[in-house]
Design an enzyme around this catalytic site. Sequence first.
Site, PDB file in Angstrom:
ATOM      1  N   PHE A 151      -9.108  26.511  -0.351  1.00 19.60           N
ATOM      2  CA  PHE A 151      -8.282  26.865   0.762  1.00 19.60           C
ATOM      3  C   PHE A 151      -6.813  26.279   0.592  1.00 19.60           C
ATOM      4  O   PHE A 151      -6.644  25.236   0.351  1.00 19.60           O
ATOM      5  CB  PHE A 151      -8.992  26.364   2.012  1.00 19.60           C
ATOM      6  CG  PHE A 151      -7.961  26.443   3.358  1.00 19.60           C
ATOM      7  CD1 PHE A 151      -8.019  27.816   3.974  1.00 19.60           C
ATOM      8  CD2 PHE A 151      -7.069  25.519   4.077  1.00 19.60           C
ATOM      9  CE1 PHE A 151      -7.192  28.247   4.850  1.00 19.60           C
ATOM     10  CE2 PHE A 151      -6.454  25.935   4.910  1.00 19.60           C
ATOM     11  CZ  PHE A 151      -6.533  27.169   5.487  1.00 19.60           C
ATOM     12  N   ASP A 192      -2.964  20.953  -5.086  1.00 15.71           N
ATOM     13  CA  ASP A 192      -2.754  21.089  -3.611  1.00 15.71           C
ATOM     14  C   ASP A 192      -3.415  19.854  -2.955  1.00 15.71           C
ATOM     15  O   ASP A 192      -4.643  19.663  -3.105  1.00 15.71           O
ATOM     16  CB  ASP A 192      -3.558  22.266  -3.141  1.00 15.71           C
ATOM     17  CG  ASP A 192      -3.429  22.504  -1.808  1.00 15.71           C
ATOM     18  OD1 ASP A 192      -3.128  21.643  -1.002  1.00 15.71           O
ATOM     19  OD2 ASP A 192      -3.874  23.552  -1.063  1.00 15.71           O
ATOM     20  N   LYS A 200       0.624  17.432   6.136  1.00 14.05           N
ATOM     21  CA  LYS A 200      -0.536  16.856   6.936  1.00 14.05           C
ATOM     22  C   LYS A 200       0.083  15.321   7.381  1.00 14.05           C
ATOM     23  O   LYS A 200       0.766  14.961   8.050  1.00 14.05           O
ATOM     24  CB  LYS A 200      -1.908  16.936   6.291  1.00 14.05           C
ATOM     25  CG  LYS A 200      -2.535  18.298   6.468  1.00 14.05           C
ATOM     26  CD  LYS A 200      -3.865  18.242   6.228  1.00 14.05           C
ATOM     27  CE  LYS A 200      -4.534  19.592   6.160  1.00 14.05           C
ATOM     28  NZ  LYS A 200      -5.122  19.998   7.475  1.00 14.05           N
TER      29      LYS A 200
HETATM   30  C1  LIG Z   1      -5.873  21.810   0.783  1.00 16.47           C
HETATM   31  C2  LIG Z   1      -5.034  22.532   1.934  1.00 16.47           C
HETATM   32  N1  LIG Z   1      -4.086  23.415   1.309  1.00 16.47           N
HETATM   33  C3  LIG Z   1      -3.354  23.913   2.433  1.00 16.47           C
HETATM   34  C4  LIG Z   1      -3.616  23.558   3.891  1.00 16.47           C
HETATM   35  C5  LIG Z   1      -2.649  24.586   4.466  1.00 16.47           C
HETATM   36  O1  LIG Z   1      -2.011  23.685   5.518  1.00 16.47           O
HETATM   37  P1  LIG Z   1      -1.337  23.968   6.801  1.00 16.47           P
HETATM   38  O2  LIG Z   1      -2.312  24.212   7.990  1.00 16.47           O
HETATM   39  O3  LIG Z   1      -0.266  22.764   7.204  1.00 16.47           O
HETATM   40  O4  LIG Z   1      -0.326  25.364   6.440  1.00 16.47           O
HETATM   41  C6  LIG Z   1      -4.630  22.983   4.378  1.00 16.47           C
HETATM   42  C7  LIG Z   1      -4.902  23.045   5.640  1.00 16.47           C
HETATM   43  O5  LIG Z   1      -5.912  22.477   6.193  1.00 16.47           O
HETATM   44  C8  LIG Z   1      -5.444  22.225   3.244  1.00 16.47           C
HETATM   45  O6  LIG Z   1      -6.476  21.799   3.606  1.00 16.47           O
END
Ligand SMILES: Cc1ncc(COP(=O)(O)O)c(C=O)c1O
Length: 395
Positions: free
Chosen positions: A129, A217, A246
């Site tokens: 994700f 990520d 976050k």
């Molecule tokens: C691993 C990871 N990447 C990207 C995102 C996307 O972040 P955002 O919701 O701030 O766009 C998240 C959100 O949960 C995440 O857990």
Amino acid sequence: MKSKHLMPTYGRLPVAFERGEGAWLTSVDGEKYLDALCGVAVTTLGHSHPAIVAAVKAQADKLMHVSNWFEIPEQAQLAEAICDISGMESVFFCNSGAEANEAAIKLARLYGSNKGIAKPTIVVTQDAFHGRTVATISAGGSSRHQAGFGPLLEGFTRVPYDDLEAVRQVAENSDNQVVAVLVEPILGESGVIIPSEGYLAGLREICDKNEWLLMLDEIQTGMGRTGKWFACQHEGVKPDVLTMAKALGAGVPIGVCAASGRAANVFQPGTHGSTFGGGPFVSVVGKAVIDTMKAEGAVASAAKIGEKLLVALRARLGDTELVDQVRGLGLMIGVALNVEIPNLLQRILDQGLLVNVTGGGKIIRLLPPAIIGDAEIEQIVDTIAAVLDDFAAKV
Ligand SMILES: Cc1ncc(COP(=O)(O)O)c(C=O)c1O
């Protein structure tokens, strides 16, 4: 309050909060809830931390916004603090995790293009994700998130998660179009899936051998969540690109694409940008988060509290028939169930606890703040055990 004017993008639970303090939220009805979700890994220092509130108020009084067409000293100071905790060399600021990954994807493409690669391709994994924009759902491994949004972005090649051999195969068969690997050090949304020891080090080795960028990520795993500032530091692996968001903002929107070595200066004037990214307001708050986490030893606390919670959950739930596995690293914990329990989130919420249920409805994901004590640990364990026992007794 429900509103017909909100697009129904979320399946919302029927509770609204009006106040937060530490690990606790108070609803508009005056009910107290223990927050073991942290707005999905955001409020690691707890709600309304006095040092963050003070930084917010002071900077709001002084200066909220100026354009990136001017020097922004607050942004430079936050960049330095981020490089200090991550070992990265340069930083691009945006406003969310998805945007941070968008920046990483663009950076990798430009890196490839500069090398004369015609179709720069990024290796991504199943079940990943990376966000909800078109590029990040294309990079992500969820057909549910992709459905209806085609045509997706090309330029990704997918391998199973935690499978180094599959990445080596790509290296051998890719016509030299691959420019980077993008992975989560632990799969968060897919249910706290922790890869085998040596996975990130193995990826580092493959990337070095092929001159690919290793892009991690760490939007969920970063900022202390797993008991190190970044999860890759458990294996001593330094990526070329590191994305975060976050918890860095403690509730104000921020995203970061950090880079080092051959990735550090790929972006040049005019290649990427963001109106709000790294404005003085959010930069001061991000710096206050890092300073406060350092001053309070929050990263070490995440490791210590996480271990306590994991041990307690295993002791209490390990032999329960409904539970397949309790796994985690630091304060990122998954309780994997053998069955899908209807309305599980609501059942746990009814007992005054906020968690998340993910991984196809069978994994309780816990992301509590790094400030909880023994009483809260006990309450989390007792609540989950009680909800599972209650369900087992009635089937
Ligand atoms: C691993 C990871 N990447 C990207 C995102 C996307 O972040 P955002 O919701 O701030 O766009 C998240 C959100 O949960 C995440 O857990």
